[in-house]
Design an enzyme around this catalytic site. Sequence first.
Site, PDB file in Angstrom:
ATOM      1  N   SER A  91       0.825  -1.209   0.000  1.00  0.00           N
ATOM      2  CA  SER A  91       0.000   0.000   0.000  1.00  0.00           C
ATOM      3  C   SER A  91       0.859   1.259   0.000  1.00  0.00           C
ATOM      4  O   SER A  91       0.474   2.269  -0.587  1.00  0.00           O
ATOM      5  CB  SER A  91      -0.967  -0.007   1.184  1.00  0.00           C
ATOM      6  OG  SER A  91      -0.282  -0.126   2.408  1.00  0.00           O
ATOM      7  N   GLU A  92       2.021   1.229   0.651  1.00  0.00           N
ATOM      8  CA  GLU A  92       2.978   2.332   0.547  1.00  0.00           C
ATOM      9  C   GLU A  92       4.408   1.825   0.630  1.00  0.00           C
ATOM     10  O   GLU A  92       4.688   0.794   1.260  1.00  0.00           O
ATOM     11  CB  GLU A  92       2.783   3.380   1.648  1.00  0.00           C
ATOM     12  CG  GLU A  92       1.751   4.450   1.344  1.00  0.00           C
ATOM     13  CD  GLU A  92       0.389   4.099   1.887  1.00  0.00           C
ATOM     14  OE1 GLU A  92      -0.577   4.816   1.584  1.00  0.00           O
ATOM     15  OE2 GLU A  92       0.285   3.084   2.602  1.00  0.00           O
ATOM     16  N   THR A  93       5.298   2.588   0.025  1.00  0.00           N
ATOM     17  CA  THR A  93       6.740   2.443   0.190  1.00  0.00           C
ATOM     18  C   THR A  93       7.280   3.786   0.636  1.00  0.00           C
ATOM     19  O   THR A  93       6.906   4.831   0.084  1.00  0.00           O
ATOM     20  CB  THR A  93       7.415   1.995  -1.110  1.00  0.00           C
ATOM     21  OG1 THR A  93       6.955   0.679  -1.451  1.00  0.00           O
ATOM     22  CG2 THR A  93       8.931   1.960  -0.971  1.00  0.00           C
ATOM     23  N   HIS A 135       2.028   3.702   8.819  1.00  0.00           N
ATOM     24  CA  HIS A 135       2.652   2.378   8.957  1.00  0.00           C
ATOM     25  C   HIS A 135       4.010   2.333   8.272  1.00  0.00           C
ATOM     26  O   HIS A 135       4.948   1.688   8.759  1.00  0.00           O
ATOM     27  CB  HIS A 135       1.706   1.281   8.439  1.00  0.00           C
ATOM     28  CG  HIS A 135       1.765   1.015   6.977  1.00  0.00           C
ATOM     29  ND1 HIS A 135       1.028   1.719   6.061  1.00  0.00           N
ATOM     30  CD2 HIS A 135       2.486   0.109   6.266  1.00  0.00           C
ATOM     31  CE1 HIS A 135       1.272   1.260   4.843  1.00  0.00           C
ATOM     32  NE2 HIS A 135       2.158   0.285   4.935  1.00  0.00           N
ATOM     33  N   PHE A 182      -8.957   1.710   0.887  1.00  0.00           N
ATOM     34  CA  PHE A 182      -7.912   2.579   0.349  1.00  0.00           C
ATOM     35  C   PHE A 182      -7.891   2.524  -1.181  1.00  0.00           C
ATOM     36  O   PHE A 182      -6.857   2.276  -1.790  1.00  0.00           O
ATOM     37  CB  PHE A 182      -6.554   2.165   0.932  1.00  0.00           C
ATOM     38  CG  PHE A 182      -5.382   3.028   0.551  1.00  0.00           C
ATOM     39  CD1 PHE A 182      -5.515   4.390   0.310  1.00  0.00           C
ATOM     40  CD2 PHE A 182      -4.127   2.455   0.445  1.00  0.00           C
ATOM     41  CE1 PHE A 182      -4.419   5.164  -0.046  1.00  0.00           C
ATOM     42  CE2 PHE A 182      -3.023   3.216   0.098  1.00  0.00           C
ATOM     43  CZ  PHE A 182      -3.171   4.577  -0.143  1.00  0.00           C
TER      44      PHE A 182
END
Length: 283
Positions: A45-47, A74, A207
């Site tokens: 979902s994110e880096t 996170h 999301f």
Amino acid sequence: MNANVLRYSAFTSDPQGGNPAGVVLDARELHEADMQRIAAEVGYSETAFLSPRDDGSFDVRYFSPKAEVSFCGHATIAATVAHAQRHGPGERVLHTRAGPVRVDVDADLTATLRSVEPRVAALEADDLAAILHALDWRAEELDPALPPAVAYAGAWHPVIAVSTRERLSRLDYDFEALAALMARRDWTTINLVWREDVATFHARNPFPPGGVVEDPATGAAAAALGAYLAVHDALPPQRTFVIHQGREVGRPSVLRVRVPDELRDGVRVSGAAVRIDAGEVQR
């Protein structure tokens, strides 16, 4: 341009739980297009991409597989634990697109972030109706003690509280409709919550702007929820609470939140993080 990409899961001590994040500890030679490409290839979902400054602080940017986001809790927890494992515990200062975020990593490698100054605003009736329509939820299923609102602690999140655990457990929404609404309003996730007791919450976070059906642990939304509860005089006396998230998607997570007496000091969100793989991957 290649980069060493680490993989960590935040808000858990089990690599099979929590919310996975990609981490690049030195992104100074990466261009924005490189970061977006890497985030898409990693697929989480994110880096988080950290660029060390001469003063010991960091510039940080967060990318979902589809777009950059202003702040990600996170991935912040994951990145600072990854850095602490190599350089020791202590405080890190991250310069995010939303503002400076301080993170303290203790000797047990639990990280506590302090959000930017939070805000809480009204959720327009038309927007609430559109959210409920996309979710296929009914207004009478909401918790009357926790009215819908929009809260910010680095990113904006509508807060929608339901009155039963059963309602929260059933989530099958119109992805495209919700994505379009969230893009128009610049919302990052929808924070769907159920209050088990005064100090225990369960959350689910669609999301779609990031191309992800559901986030298993959302630190930015947890901080925003802390501000929301403070404004609505719904905090427990100790001003701390726990959020359980991710169970429905097979990645149970635990987020611990502390709200200071002065909201301008930033909401604290704490959690562990654990390495997912054994080796660094060139991207």
